[in-house]
Design an enzyme around this catalytic site. Structure first.
Site, PDB file in Angstrom:
ATOM      1  N   ASP A  43       0.813  -1.137   0.000  1.00 38.34           N
ATOM      2  CA  ASP A  43       0.236  -0.072  -0.157  1.00 38.34           C
ATOM      3  C   ASP A  43       0.846   1.307   0.068  1.00 38.34           C
ATOM      4  O   ASP A  43       1.708   1.521   1.000  1.00 38.34           O
ATOM      5  CB  ASP A  43      -0.782   0.138   1.187  1.00 38.34           C
ATOM      6  CG  ASP A  43      -1.740   1.267   1.316  1.00 38.34           C
ATOM      7  OD1 ASP A  43      -2.722   1.608   0.400  1.00 38.34           O
ATOM      8  OD2 ASP A  43      -1.352   2.168   2.250  1.00 38.34           O
ATOM      9  N   TYR A  48       2.799   9.803  -0.228  1.00 34.86           N
ATOM     10  CA  TYR A  48       3.861   9.224   0.697  1.00 34.86           C
ATOM     11  C   TYR A  48       5.330   9.278  -0.034  1.00 34.86           C
ATOM     12  O   TYR A  48       6.360   8.955   0.693  1.00 34.86           O
ATOM     13  CB  TYR A  48       4.049   7.554   0.799  1.00 34.86           C
ATOM     14  CG  TYR A  48       2.622   7.228   1.698  1.00 34.86           C
ATOM     15  CD1 TYR A  48       1.677   8.094   2.331  1.00 34.86           C
ATOM     16  CD2 TYR A  48       2.171   5.930   1.629  1.00 34.86           C
ATOM     17  CE1 TYR A  48       0.967   7.514   2.908  1.00 34.86           C
ATOM     18  CE2 TYR A  48       0.778   5.427   2.133  1.00 34.86           C
ATOM     19  CZ  TYR A  48       0.317   6.475   2.838  1.00 34.86           C
ATOM     20  OH  TYR A  48      -0.871   6.108   3.618  1.00 34.86           O
ATOM     21  N   LYS A  76      -2.860   5.649  -3.788  1.00 37.75           N
ATOM     22  CA  LYS A  76      -4.001   6.442  -3.559  1.00 37.75           C
ATOM     23  C   LYS A  76      -3.787   7.825  -3.925  1.00 37.75           C
ATOM     24  O   LYS A  76      -2.574   8.411  -3.884  1.00 37.75           O
ATOM     25  CB  LYS A  76      -4.290   6.644  -1.956  1.00 37.75           C
ATOM     26  CG  LYS A  76      -4.398   5.201  -1.242  1.00 37.75           C
ATOM     27  CD  LYS A  76      -4.521   5.157   0.234  1.00 37.75           C
ATOM     28  CE  LYS A  76      -3.482   5.635   1.193  1.00 37.75           C
ATOM     29  NZ  LYS A  76      -2.442   4.443   1.119  1.00 37.75           N
ATOM     30  N   HIS A 108      -7.726   9.364  -1.612  1.00 40.40           N
ATOM     31  CA  HIS A 108      -7.064   9.239  -0.437  1.00 40.40           C
ATOM     32  C   HIS A 108      -8.059   9.655   0.870  1.00 40.40           C
ATOM     33  O   HIS A 108      -8.076   8.994   1.671  1.00 40.40           O
ATOM     34  CB  HIS A 108      -5.841  10.004  -0.436  1.00 40.40           C
ATOM     35  CG  HIS A 108      -4.870   9.457   0.807  1.00 40.40           C
ATOM     36  ND1 HIS A 108      -3.554   9.429   0.504  1.00 40.40           N
ATOM     37  CD2 HIS A 108      -4.857   9.200   2.016  1.00 40.40           C
ATOM     38  CE1 HIS A 108      -2.835   8.885   1.383  1.00 40.40           C
ATOM     39  NE2 HIS A 108      -3.639   8.838   2.249  1.00 40.40           N
ATOM     40  N   SER A 136     -10.972   5.759   0.586  1.00 43.27           N
ATOM     41  CA  SER A 136     -10.190   5.837   1.764  1.00 43.27           C
ATOM     42  C   SER A 136     -10.692   6.829   2.711  1.00 43.27           C
ATOM     43  O   SER A 136     -11.100   7.952   2.249  1.00 43.27           O
ATOM     44  CB  SER A 136      -8.801   5.789   1.532  1.00 43.27           C
ATOM     45  OG  SER A 136      -8.085   5.682   2.895  1.00 43.27           O
ATOM     46  N   ASN A 137     -10.736   6.557   3.775  1.00 40.27           N
ATOM     47  CA  ASN A 137     -11.297   7.583   5.037  1.00 40.27           C
ATOM     48  C   ASN A 137     -12.616   7.896   4.910  1.00 40.27           C
ATOM     49  O   ASN A 137     -13.082   9.134   5.076  1.00 40.27           O
ATOM     50  CB  ASN A 137     -10.281   8.791   5.163  1.00 40.27           C
ATOM     51  CG  ASN A 137      -9.028   8.331   5.585  1.00 40.27           C
ATOM     52  OD1 ASN A 137      -8.800   8.066   6.753  1.00 40.27           O
ATOM     53  ND2 ASN A 137      -7.822   8.409   4.758  1.00 40.27           N
ATOM     54  N   GLN A 158     -10.428   2.158   2.556  1.00 36.46           N
ATOM     55  CA  GLN A 158      -9.384   1.783   3.550  1.00 36.46           C
ATOM     56  C   GLN A 158      -9.632   2.717   4.808  1.00 36.46           C
ATOM     57  O   GLN A 158      -9.576   4.137   4.577  1.00 36.46           O
ATOM     58  CB  GLN A 158      -8.170   2.219   2.864  1.00 36.46           C
ATOM     59  CG  GLN A 158      -6.743   1.971   3.778  1.00 36.46           C
ATOM     60  CD  GLN A 158      -5.710   2.423   3.054  1.00 36.46           C
ATOM     61  OE1 GLN A 158      -4.980   3.303   3.494  1.00 36.46           O
ATOM     62  NE2 GLN A 158      -5.068   1.377   2.286  1.00 36.46           N
ATOM     63  N   PRO A 186      -3.020  -0.554  12.012  1.00 41.39           N
ATOM     64  CA  PRO A 186      -3.551  -1.699  13.022  1.00 41.39           C
ATOM     65  C   PRO A 186      -3.131  -1.395  14.467  1.00 41.39           C
ATOM     66  O   PRO A 186      -3.455  -1.889  15.270  1.00 41.39           O
ATOM     67  CB  PRO A 186      -3.357  -2.798  12.330  1.00 41.39           C
ATOM     68  CG  PRO A 186      -2.070  -2.325  11.413  1.00 41.39           C
ATOM     69  CD  PRO A 186      -2.534  -0.970  10.851  1.00 41.39           C
ATOM     70  N   GLY A 190       1.713   3.180  16.551  1.00 39.20           N
ATOM     71  CA  GLY A 190       2.669   3.065  17.657  1.00 39.20           C
ATOM     72  C   GLY A 190       2.069   4.157  18.570  1.00 39.20           C
ATOM     73  O   GLY A 190       3.098   4.205  19.814  1.00 39.20           O
ATOM     74  N   SER A 230       6.016  -1.823   8.739  1.00 36.79           N
ATOM     75  CA  SER A 230       7.319  -1.899   9.612  1.00 36.79           C
ATOM     76  C   SER A 230       8.664  -1.870   8.542  1.00 36.79           C
ATOM     77  O   SER A 230       8.372  -2.149   7.543  1.00 36.79           O
ATOM     78  CB  SER A 230       7.519  -3.178  10.212  1.00 36.79           C
ATOM     79  OG  SER A 230       8.615  -3.202  11.132  1.00 36.79           O
ATOM     80  N   LYS A 237       8.234  -9.988   9.360  1.00 37.82           N
ATOM     81  CA  LYS A 237       8.269 -11.376   9.564  1.00 37.82           C
ATOM     82  C   LYS A 237       7.106 -11.755  10.416  1.00 37.82           C
ATOM     83  O   LYS A 237       6.264 -12.548  10.127  1.00 37.82           O
ATOM     84  CB  LYS A 237       9.527 -12.234   9.900  1.00 37.82           C
ATOM     85  CG  LYS A 237      10.512 -12.412   8.964  1.00 37.82           C
ATOM     86  CD  LYS A 237      11.598 -13.188   9.273  1.00 37.82           C
ATOM     87  CE  LYS A 237      12.492 -13.205   8.062  1.00 37.82           C
ATOM     88  NZ  LYS A 237      14.086 -13.627   8.411  1.00 37.82           N
ATOM     89  N   GLU A 238       7.339 -11.187  11.831  1.00 34.86           N
ATOM     90  CA  GLU A 238       6.393 -11.279  12.950  1.00 34.86           C
ATOM     91  C   GLU A 238       4.933 -11.021  12.219  1.00 34.86           C
ATOM     92  O   GLU A 238       4.002 -11.717  12.795  1.00 34.86           O
ATOM     93  CB  GLU A 238       6.756 -10.294  13.935  1.00 34.86           C
ATOM     94  CG  GLU A 238       5.800 -10.486  15.159  1.00 34.86           C
ATOM     95  CD  GLU A 238       6.305  -9.245  16.201  1.00 34.86           C
ATOM     96  OE1 GLU A 238       7.482  -9.055  16.285  1.00 34.86           O
ATOM     97  OE2 GLU A 238       5.318  -8.999  17.000  1.00 34.86           O
TER      98      GLU A 238
END
Ligand SMILES: NC(=O)c1ccc[n+]([C@@H]2O[C@H](COP(=O)([O-])OP(=O)(O)OC[C@H]3O[C@@H](n4cnc5c(N)ncnc54)[C@H](OP(=O)(O)O)[C@@H]3O)[C@@H](O)[C@H]2O)c1
Length: 270
Positions: A43, A48, A76, A108, A136-137, A158, A186, A190, A230, A237-238
């Site tokens: 995405d 960006y 977007k 967007h 989106s939004n 989104q 999600p 942070g 990330s 990976k996580e």
């Protein structure tokens, strides 16, 4: 990887990489790494300033033998004044991404010109240059108003979606219209220490998973696609490693109860 079928039958990976802040050489290296790890949904956005970097990463993966059709590339649009300028803007994104088609293009956020912009998107969709189109939004009210003028109902919306804002009213409105909810932020970007929540940590321990994995699993068990960001290989990976466990009904019920139906960002308008 699990896939969701969009209303036109196109399959989209349920989880992908958000690329906000993945800019410059480091950003591109993170995208290259994500492809190696197995991410196929990316995405990005005109906002960006990294469509070109994503384009480079995809091109080098294609040269390395990964077929273009395995990727699901989403971008977007920034605000454009009218249908013509939107067409030019889409062409700019295609060029930056070095692609001859885009898997998903979204507006967007709600703009005064959204209706005109969407007409251009419908036209490119009909030509096969956009494989799916969406928004989106757009909260429940904005969504309901917007779809009254669409020939093609948006396939994706989104929106900020996480444990504290589960978007239940929006999901209800979209359920029978064929628009899928995709969660951005999600982990609330942070902010607010959601990953430190003790009850969430206890659930994670029970499944030998991390709080981040429980959040992502919660979303996909609700049929919500998500795009955690990330820049770190271990976390990428996580975040991808969530397809080997299932949250039980009691845990889902508890996590459902954390919903405050409030945005965590000052700039949103749901
Ligand atoms: N449509 C819109 O208006 C909109 C708005 C916001 C975002 N988005 C999209 O959604 C994507 C995701 O949202 P976001 O970037 O705002 O926030 P996010 O995915 O909720 O959170 C990203 C933050 O969490 C950290 N993180 C990632 N995985 C982690 C893990 N497993 N454990 C602990 N921390 C972890 C990241 O740090 P590290 O990078 O250091 O790992 C980063 O600080 C964006 O990149 C963008 O593509 C769209």
């Amino acid at each position: 990887m699990q896939f969701l079928a969009l209303s036109n039958g196109i399959k989209m990976p349920i989880l992908g990489l958000g690329t906000y802040c993945l800019v410059g050489k480091n950003g591109q290296e993170a995208m290259d790494k994500a492809i190696q790890i197995g991410y196929r949904l990316f995405d990005t956005a005109q906002m960006y300033n990294n469509e070109d970097r994503l384009g480079n990463a995809i091109q080098s993966a294609i040269k390395g033998g990964i077929p273009r059709k395995d990727f699901f590339i989403q971008t977007k649009l920034l605000e454009a004044n009218n249908e013509d300028s939107t067409k030019k803007s889409i062409e700019k994104s295609l060029k930056a991404l070095k692609l001859d088609y885009i898997d998903s293009l979204l507006i967007h956020e709600p703009y005064a010109s959204s209706k005109e912009m969407y007409k251009a998107m419908e036209s490119f969709y009909q030509q096969g240059i956009l494989k799916s189109i969406g928004i989106s939004n757009f909260g429940a009210k904005a969504y309901e108003k917007f779809i009254q003028n669409c020939k093609i109902t948006p396939m994706i919306n989104q929106c900020e979606t996480h444990l504290l804002l589960q978007q239940k009213p929006l999901r209800e409105v979209m359920a029978d219209k064929g628009t899928l909810l995709q969660s951005f932020s999600p982990f609330i970007a942070g902010k607010g220490l959601i990953l430190e929540n003790q009850s969430l940590r206890n659930i994670a321990l029970k499944y030998s998973k991390t709080p981040a994995q429980v959040i992502l699993r919660f979303l996909i068990q609700h049929g919500i696609s998500t795009i955690p960001k990330s820049s770190k290989e271990q976390r990428m990976k996580e975040n991808l490693n969530i397809f080997d466990f299932t949250l039980n009904a009691q845990d889902i019920q508890f996590l459902n109860s954390l919903d405050t139906n409030q945005s965590s960002f000052a700039w949103t308008n749901y």
